[in-house]
Design an enzyme around this catalytic site. Structure first.
Site, PDB file in Angstrom:
ATOM      1  N   SER A  65     -25.475  76.760  54.470  1.00  0.00           N
ATOM      2  CA  SER A  65     -26.659  76.052  53.813  1.00  0.00           C
ATOM      3  C   SER A  65     -27.925  76.869  53.892  1.00  0.00           C
ATOM      4  CB  SER A  65     -26.539  74.506  54.609  1.00  0.00           C
ATOM      5  OG  SER A  65     -27.733  73.959  54.124  1.00  0.00           O
ATOM      6  N   TYR A 125     -26.388  70.195  62.929  1.00  0.00           N
ATOM      7  CA  TYR A 125     -25.974  70.600  61.689  1.00  0.00           C
ATOM      8  C   TYR A 125     -26.517  71.929  61.387  1.00  0.00           C
ATOM      9  CZ  TYR A 125     -25.580  70.525  56.596  1.00  0.00           C
ATOM     10  OH  TYR A 125     -25.383  71.044  55.517  1.00  0.00           O
TER      11      TYR A 125
HETATM   12  N1  NAP Z   1     -25.462  68.171  49.598  1.00  0.00           N
HETATM   13  C1  NAP Z   1     -26.266  68.755  50.082  1.00  0.00           C
HETATM   14  O1  NAP Z   1     -27.585  68.773  49.887  1.00  0.00           O
HETATM   15  C2  NAP Z   1     -25.833  70.192  50.617  1.00  0.00           C
HETATM   16  C3  NAP Z   1     -26.974  71.252  50.853  1.00  0.00           C
HETATM   17  C4  NAP Z   1     -26.365  72.119  51.591  1.00  0.00           C
HETATM   18  C5  NAP Z   1     -24.961  72.453  51.888  1.00  0.00           C
HETATM   19  N2  NAP Z   1     -24.020  71.356  51.599  1.00  0.00           N
HETATM   20  C6  NAP Z   1     -22.780  71.466  52.044  1.00  0.00           C
HETATM   21  O2  NAP Z   1     -21.870  71.326  51.047  1.00  0.00           O
HETATM   22  C7  NAP Z   1     -20.495  71.000  51.373  1.00  0.00           C
HETATM   23  C8  NAP Z   1     -19.890  69.950  50.676  1.00  0.00           C
HETATM   24  O3  NAP Z   1     -20.831  68.890  50.731  1.00  0.00           O
HETATM   25  P1  NAP Z   1     -21.188  67.694  49.510  1.00  0.00           P
HETATM   26  O4  NAP Z   1     -22.763  68.069  49.531  1.00  0.00           O
HETATM   27  O5  NAP Z   1     -20.574  68.217  48.356  1.00  0.00           O
HETATM   28  O6  NAP Z   1     -20.930  66.491  50.469  1.00  0.00           O
HETATM   29  P2  NAP Z   1     -20.032  65.064  50.115  1.00  0.00           P
HETATM   30  O7  NAP Z   1     -19.919  64.923  48.685  1.00  0.00           O
HETATM   31  O8  NAP Z   1     -20.264  64.186  51.258  1.00  0.00           O
HETATM   32  O9  NAP Z   1     -18.378  65.988  50.378  1.00  0.00           O
HETATM   33  C9  NAP Z   1     -18.023  66.379  51.655  1.00  0.00           C
HETATM   34  C10 NAP Z   1     -16.444  66.427  51.406  1.00  0.00           C
HETATM   35  O10 NAP Z   1     -16.079  66.882  52.784  1.00  0.00           O
HETATM   36  C11 NAP Z   1     -14.838  66.334  53.062  1.00  0.00           C
HETATM   37  N3  NAP Z   1     -14.853  65.927  54.454  1.00  0.00           N
HETATM   38  C12 NAP Z   1     -15.753  65.258  55.223  1.00  0.00           C
HETATM   39  N4  NAP Z   1     -15.309  65.065  56.358  1.00  0.00           N
HETATM   40  C13 NAP Z   1     -13.838  65.775  56.574  1.00  0.00           C
HETATM   41  C14 NAP Z   1     -12.838  65.799  57.375  1.00  0.00           C
HETATM   42  N5  NAP Z   1     -13.009  65.395  58.614  1.00  0.00           N
HETATM   43  N6  NAP Z   1     -11.822  66.414  56.940  1.00  0.00           N
HETATM   44  C15 NAP Z   1     -11.422  66.932  55.990  1.00  0.00           C
HETATM   45  N7  NAP Z   1     -12.601  66.425  54.875  1.00  0.00           N
HETATM   46  C16 NAP Z   1     -13.634  66.158  55.127  1.00  0.00           C
HETATM   47  C17 NAP Z   1     -15.174  64.906  52.089  1.00  0.00           C
HETATM   48  O11 NAP Z   1     -13.725  64.105  52.053  1.00  0.00           O
HETATM   49  P3  NAP Z   1     -13.242  63.026  52.850  1.00  0.00           P
HETATM   50  O12 NAP Z   1     -14.169  62.092  52.984  1.00  0.00           O
HETATM   51  O13 NAP Z   1     -12.232  62.441  51.684  1.00  0.00           O
HETATM   52  O14 NAP Z   1     -12.422  63.565  53.793  1.00  0.00           O
HETATM   53  C18 NAP Z   1     -15.696  65.512  50.960  1.00  0.00           C
HETATM   54  O15 NAP Z   1     -14.845  65.864  50.124  1.00  0.00           O
HETATM   55  C19 NAP Z   1     -20.700  70.841  53.003  1.00  0.00           C
HETATM   56  O16 NAP Z   1     -20.119  71.747  53.856  1.00  0.00           O
HETATM   57  C20 NAP Z   1     -22.310  70.483  53.254  1.00  0.00           C
HETATM   58  O17 NAP Z   1     -22.576  70.860  54.536  1.00  0.00           O
HETATM   59  C21 NAP Z   1     -24.546  70.307  51.014  1.00  0.00           C
END
Ligand code: NAP
Length: 266
Positions: A144, A157
């Site tokens: 990120s 984070y």
């Molecule tokens: N959205 C943003 O603004 C942003 C910006 C920069 C980086 N990111 C990064 O992008 C990645 C994906 O995030 P997203 O934005 O797509 O958010 P999201 O929609 O909340 O997706 C997160 C995913 O991680 C899974 N997860 C969470 N806890 C888990 C656990 N204990 N075991 C297994 N799986 C788990 C969730 O599935 P379950 O709940 O079904 O387990 C979900 O599929 C993350 O690494 C985040 O840090 C996001």
């Protein structure tokens, strides 16, 4: 081409495939004919996605419901991945916590490190020996822009994403000449369930609408980056600006600014 050709036996493994960026990565890879292994905790979401991808693209989709913060559950998955042909690994699962560290729940902070750091290292180490011996494979690590500088108000984070960013770029270099690549995806704000999972829905209103990318845009850039064997993918203008300012603004100016901004969110 660094993204291996799909074969019936090989799997593209995606963690956090039940929503957001991970779900869209699954669509992108299935569209290209890759059979998948989807990992997350919410089985119902994984089942619905698997059915859709099998119907639309005729690929095989295996489900591995797993809480990746749980070391025992992770060890079982790690063992399976080490003994199977994994052509692509997308280390995408992750979450954030916001607020002052001394007021935070220590267990939640520990889980954040387990998921965003330890699981990424574990699963990457499980698949790399096989990929290197086959001379083919692609690893994506979702870091990120939050990992480019410290974030007061999201200390754990930003530190976990600093690990992801640094780990990924170092491995990219180590893998030169092996036929295997490692690509860092470092997005800025993306519309997903991320803010909801972090319990900061107000954050959606702190960032102007134009600055948000969709999960679809980010996943498409990420898979294009895998196809080109890129070291980093930083999708969108705001993420590029964050990258530049995070690297070059003196900490004495940057930290108070970030602290004030995140105080309004957390
Ligand atoms: N959205 C943003 O603004 C942003 C910006 C920069 C980086 N990111 C990064 O992008 C990645 C994906 O995030 P997203 O934005 O797509 O958010 P999201 O929609 O909340 O997706 C997160 C995913 O991680 C899974 N997860 C969470 N806890 C888990 C656990 N204990 N075991 C297994 N799986 C788990 C969730 O599935 P379950 O709940 O079904 O387990 C979900 O599929 C993350 O690494 C985040 O840090 C996001």
């Amino acid at each position: 081409m660094p993204l291996p050709q799909p074969t019936p036996d090989a799997r593209a493994v995606i963690t956090g495939a039940s929503s957001g960026i991970g779900e869209r990565l699954a669509h992108e890879l299935a569209q290209r004919g890759h059979s998948l292994m989807l990992v997350a905790r919410r089985v119902d979401k994984l089942e619905t996605l698997a059915e859709q991808l099998q119907t639309e693209h005729g690929v095989t989709v295996d489900l591995r419901p797993c809480d990746l913060t749980d070391r025992e559950a992770r060890a079982t998955l790690r063992e399976e991945l080490a003994n199977q042909t994994v052509s692509v690994l997308c280390n995408n699962a992750g979450f954030a916590t916001f607020g002052k560290l001394w007021k935070s729940d220590p267990e939640r902070e520990r889980q954040e490190v387990e998921l965003n750091v330890a699981a990424v290292q574990d699963l990457t180490m499980a698949v790399l020996p096989g990929m290197v011996s086959r001379g083919a494979g692609a690893v994506l690590i979702v870091g990120s822009t939050a990992g480019i500088q410290p974030l007061p108000g999201a200390a754990t984070y930003s530190a976990t994403k600093a690990f992801a960013n640094t780990f990924s770029e170092a491995i990219h270099s180590e893998l030169q000449g092996t036929g295997v690549t490692c690509t860092l995806l470092a997005p800025g704000p993306v519309h997903t369930e991320f803010m909801q999972a972090a319990n900061v829905p107000k954050a959606e209103h702190q960032v102007p609408g134009w600055a948000w990318l969709t999960a679809d845009q980010v996943a498409r850039s990420a898979v294009a980056g895998l196809e080109n064997g890129q070291r980093t993918v930083v999708p969108g203008a705001l993420a590029k600006l964050f990258l530049h300012s995070g690297r070059h603004t003196p900490r004495s100016l940057l930290l108070p600014l970030v602290r004030r901004t995140l105080n309004r969110i957390g």
